[in-house]
Scaffold this active site. Structure first.
Site, PDB file in Angstrom:
ATOM      1  N   HIS A 124       0.805  -1.225   0.000  1.00 37.59           N
ATOM      2  CA  HIS A 124       0.000   0.000   0.000  1.00 37.59           C
ATOM      3  C   HIS A 124       0.841   1.279   0.000  1.00 37.59           C
ATOM      4  CE1 HIS A 124      -3.434  -2.492   0.243  1.00 37.59           C
ATOM      5  NE2 HIS A 124      -3.458  -2.668   1.554  1.00 37.59           N
ATOM      6  N   HIS A 193      -9.734   1.466   0.673  1.00 35.63           N
ATOM      7  CA  HIS A 193      -9.561   0.317   1.574  1.00 35.63           C
ATOM      8  C   HIS A 193     -10.614   0.310   2.690  1.00 35.63           C
ATOM      9  CE1 HIS A 193      -7.543  -2.830   3.836  1.00 35.63           C
ATOM     10  NE2 HIS A 193      -6.556  -2.876   2.948  1.00 35.63           N
ATOM     11  N   GLU A 331     -11.583  -4.179  -2.563  1.00 35.70           N
ATOM     12  CA  GLU A 331     -10.667  -3.161  -3.075  1.00 35.70           C
ATOM     13  C   GLU A 331     -10.548  -3.316  -4.583  1.00 35.70           C
ATOM     14  OE1 GLU A 331      -6.997  -3.482  -0.529  1.00 35.70           O
ATOM     15  OE2 GLU A 331      -8.323  -4.930   0.463  1.00 35.70           O
TER      16      GLU A 331
END
Length: 365
Positions: A124, A193, A331
């Protein structure tokens, strides 16, 4: 005219037929910078967004009896988002959402190294990803546009990247549009997210929720959750959600992939042409009657079942303790580690090009 002036004085901006937008303070981040919260409201839905990580902080949706409850996991204070063990609640993650193997990739013969922050991999965006940044924000028709400029070399990524994430609310539909440009060739994979519990955040697990995913194939992973490169069929496996199944129905099945991830934490290869808005998944909570439908232009969706949430360690927005598997994520994305898999849809963005994707979360009863 007098009413419009009064609404502006109260911090309320009338932005069209479908949604009203209000703005307020949400305290400060750990670095002392102020965080703002925007509320989008329609008769069918209320959505709260904060400038820290361009996050969804709350979504109030009605059940079959018209009773509203917050169905998105979150925190009541800004700084708590930066001190919760890396859940990424509600955040826009980037530059590269999901994982990059060993924190490296090659563009035009040059190898770039980005921070390692998850079992020897980059996750991420690394140690200081987009979830940790204060985005600038402005009201637009029926919503809010967030903007972040990531300088050349930020977290090791090449090129100055200018990213925009726009949330708009139309009835029961929350639309998210992502766009970006760069000054040098780079890789990008933005996603949201958010964790959802359609029974209401903090109301137990999501194991009884029924989910359908529009995917004939998925991307299995190795022991550190990096895709192997294979695209096996879901048929005959616990990953076959082409018809609805309870999330908990097969989550403890004897299956190597479920064992590796501690449940579902896998990218599904969506059917239909990437670039066209089509249904990715439908989730229903039989108790409340709430249904979430996710549509996207992206080629994949990561289905994650909150396997790493630890029982009782996080107190959520409503003051309740969260439990393991107390929320699920969908996601929408390009595939994990795409920069190191030439056969996967490309995440390369070059100067002169514009990255653009769209996802819609629809909440019905």
């Amino acid at each position: 005219m007098k009413m419009a002036v009064a609404l502006l004085a109260l911090g309320m901006i009338g932005t069209g037929m479908n949604a009203e937008v209000t703005k307020a303070s949400f305290g400060t981040a750990k670095n002392g910078k102020p965080v703002e919260i925007y509320t989008l409201k329609s008769p069918e839905l209320q959505v709260k967004l904060i400038t820290l990580g361009a996050r969804i902080q709350a979504i109030d949706a009605p059940d079959r009896n018209g009773k509203f409850a917050d169905v998105a996991l979150g925190h009541p204070k800004a700084a708590s988002y930066q001190d919760d063990g890396g859940t990424y609640f509600g955040a826009v993650v980037g530059r590269y959402g999901n994982r990059i193997a060993k924190g490296q990739f090659t563009i035009d013969g040059h190898t770039y190294h980005v921070p390692i922050n998850n079992n020897g991999q980059s996750l991420h965006g690394g140690l200081d990803g987009f979830d940790n940044r204060i985005w600038s924000a402005k009201e637009v028709a029926d919503g809010v546009e967030f903007t972040l400029v990531s300088p050349d070399g930020d977290q090791g990524y090449p090129g100055t990247l200018t990213a925009h994430v726009t949330y708009t609310l139309h009835g029961h539909d929350l639309k998210i549009e992502y766009s970006a440009t760069t000054t040098k060739p780079t890789v990008i994979n933005l996603t949201n997210h958010s964790y959802f519990n359609l029974a209401g955040e903090g109301n137990g697990t999501i194991l009884n929720h029924k989910i359908q995913i529009n995917a004939d194939h998925y991307t299995p992973v190795d022991k550190v959750l990096i895709p192997t490169g294979d695209l096996p069929a879901v048929a005959g496996t616990p990953f076959d959600f082409r018809t609805p199944h309870a999330i908990g129905e097969r989550i403890e099945a004897k299956n190597e992939q479920l064992t590796i991830a501690g449940g579902y934490d896998h990218n599904f290869v969506l059917n239909g042409a990437a670039g066209t808005l089509r249904t990715a998944a439908i989730v229903t909570d039989p108790t409340s009657g709430r249904t979430l439908t996710v549509k996207t232009t992206e080629p994949g969706v990561q289905f994650y079942t909150g396997n790493f949430i630890k029982d009782g360690e996080i107190t959520g927005t409503g003051g309740k303790k969260y439990v393991r598997r107390g929320g699920f994520c969908l996601e929408t994305q390009h595939y994990p580690d795409s920069p190191n898999h030439p056969a996967f849809p490309s995440t390369l963005l070059r100067p002169g090009q514009t990255y653009h994707t769209t996802t819609v979360f629809s909440f019905t009863k």
